[in-house]
Motif scaffolding. Structure first.
Motif, short mmCIF file in Angstrom:
data_model
loop_
_atom_site.label_atom_id
_atom_site.label_comp_id
_atom_site.label_asym_id
_atom_site.label_seq_id
_atom_site.Cartn_x
_atom_site.Cartn_y
_atom_site.Cartn_z
N TYR A 197 10.26 -9.55 29.32
CA TYR A 197 9.44 -8.39 29.71
C TYR A 197 9.81 -8.03 31.14
O TYR A 197 9.78 -8.87 32.05
N GLY A 202 0.79 -11.66 28.66
CA GLY A 202 0.74 -12.69 27.64
C GLY A 202 -0.52 -13.53 27.78
O GLY A 202 -1.24 -13.43 28.76
N THR A 248 2.05 -15.50 31.70
CA THR A 248 3.38 -16.07 31.75
C THR A 248 3.93 -16.10 33.17
O THR A 248 3.48 -15.35 34.04
N PRO A 295 5.87 -11.46 25.16
CA PRO A 295 5.08 -11.97 24.04
C PRO A 295 5.59 -11.49 22.68
O PRO A 295 5.15 -11.97 21.65
N VAL A 351 5.10 -4.68 22.90
CA VAL A 351 3.92 -5.10 23.64
C VAL A 351 2.91 -3.96 23.58
O VAL A 351 3.10 -2.91 24.20
N HIS A 376 -3.03 -6.51 28.25
CA HIS A 376 -1.63 -6.32 28.60
C HIS A 376 -1.47 -5.36 29.78
O HIS A 376 -0.64 -5.58 30.68
#
Length: 280
Positions: free
Chosen positions: A44, A63, A67, A85, A89, A95
């Motif tokens: 990401y 995530g 993360t 993730p 997304v 998020h």
């Protein structure tokens, strides 16, 4: 008079400012070293910065659980990434807040070239490829953004409040006894449109000299008259806010919503050019 910050997808107050809606508190302490992650698997992407200073941001990323955000470096540039993730997304609140949380942390210390929410690349090697193939364009954009952030200003109104003000100022706008109601409404609509246009132009004329660049997004909803973004030097943030405060104090007809600082989404138009990247 603090500016409001809200979740943004990103590609971009009232004189009685609403309370800040910030991401849940997270530790900003960086890890002792860049996380050991497999080189394969989707990454990401949050944005691009220069390869300088501390670029480990800890577990802030998109995530659940959050993360680790770290830098992939090449040729003086650094891409801030985390394990994605998934390939897609979704723009859920969690998020969006995760994306905002990371960009805010980066923006505190670095000039950031942001990318759109939901940008996912296939692997770390694809991130390296991005930095290499688009190096010149990315560097040029970072040069243009150096030391600058985005501020947002939305101006809203209640039509009836403005109509009352205009009729008080100009008795000719009152309805004549023999005037059809529909004709009177057309005259009022024209007067409201003209006044609002002139007031918003005066507002932009007053703020634009304090910004490096401006961008006007389409208004959202019937009450919004102005939806503007300003690219402002960090050193000029206080001066810009003071000018907004001064302009807002002169009018009780309009409501001002002043937000930021943001990553300068409204002033970036870079096509990453990687066919397997989502959100680019």
């Amino acid at each position: 008079m603090p500016r409001t910050t809200r979740p943004r997808k990103g590609a971009a107050r009232s004189a009685r400012r609403t309370s800040a809606e910030r991401a849940p508190s997270q530790s900003l302490q960086p890890p002792s070293e860049t996380p050991h992650l497999p080189p394969e698997g989707p990454r990401y992407l949050y944005g691009i910065v220069r390869d300088a200073g501390d670029l480990d941001f800890g577990h802030l990323g998109v995530g659940a659980p959050a993360t680790a955000v770290y830098a992939v470096k090449a040729a003086g540039l650094a891409a801030l990434v985390s394990l994605a993730p998934g390939w897609v997304v979704d723009p859920t609140r969690a998020h969006l807040l995760g994306h905002q949380r990371v960009t805010e942390a980066i923006l505190r210390e670095h000039t950031l070239l942001p990318v759109a929410f939901g940008t996912v690349l296939a692997s770390e090697s694809r991130v390296h490829e991005l930095l290499s193939t688009a190096h010149q364009e990315l560097t040029q954009v970072l040069d243009a953004l150096e030391g600058k952030v985005e501020l947002g200003l939305k101006v809203l109104f209640h039509r009836e409040h403005l109509v009352q003000r205009l009729v008080l100022e100009d008795a000719r706008l009152a309805r004549d006894p023999n005037e059809p109601e529909a004709e009177h409404e057309r005259r009022l609509d024209a007067a409201v449109e003209d006044r609002a246009r002139r007031d918003m132009r005066a507002l932009m004329d007053g703020l634009s000299p304090r910004a490096t660049a401006t961008h006007e997004h389409p208004p959202v909803g019937e009450r919004m008259l102005l939806n503007a973004a300003f690219l402002v030097e960090r050193a000029g943030l206080d001066s810009f806010e003071e000018k907004v405060r001064s302009l807002a104090a002169r009018s009780d007809t309009y409501a001002f919503r002043f937000t930021g600082p943001w990553a300068p989404y409204s002033f970036v138009d870079v096509r990453l050019g990687l066919g397997d990247a989502a959100g680019t």
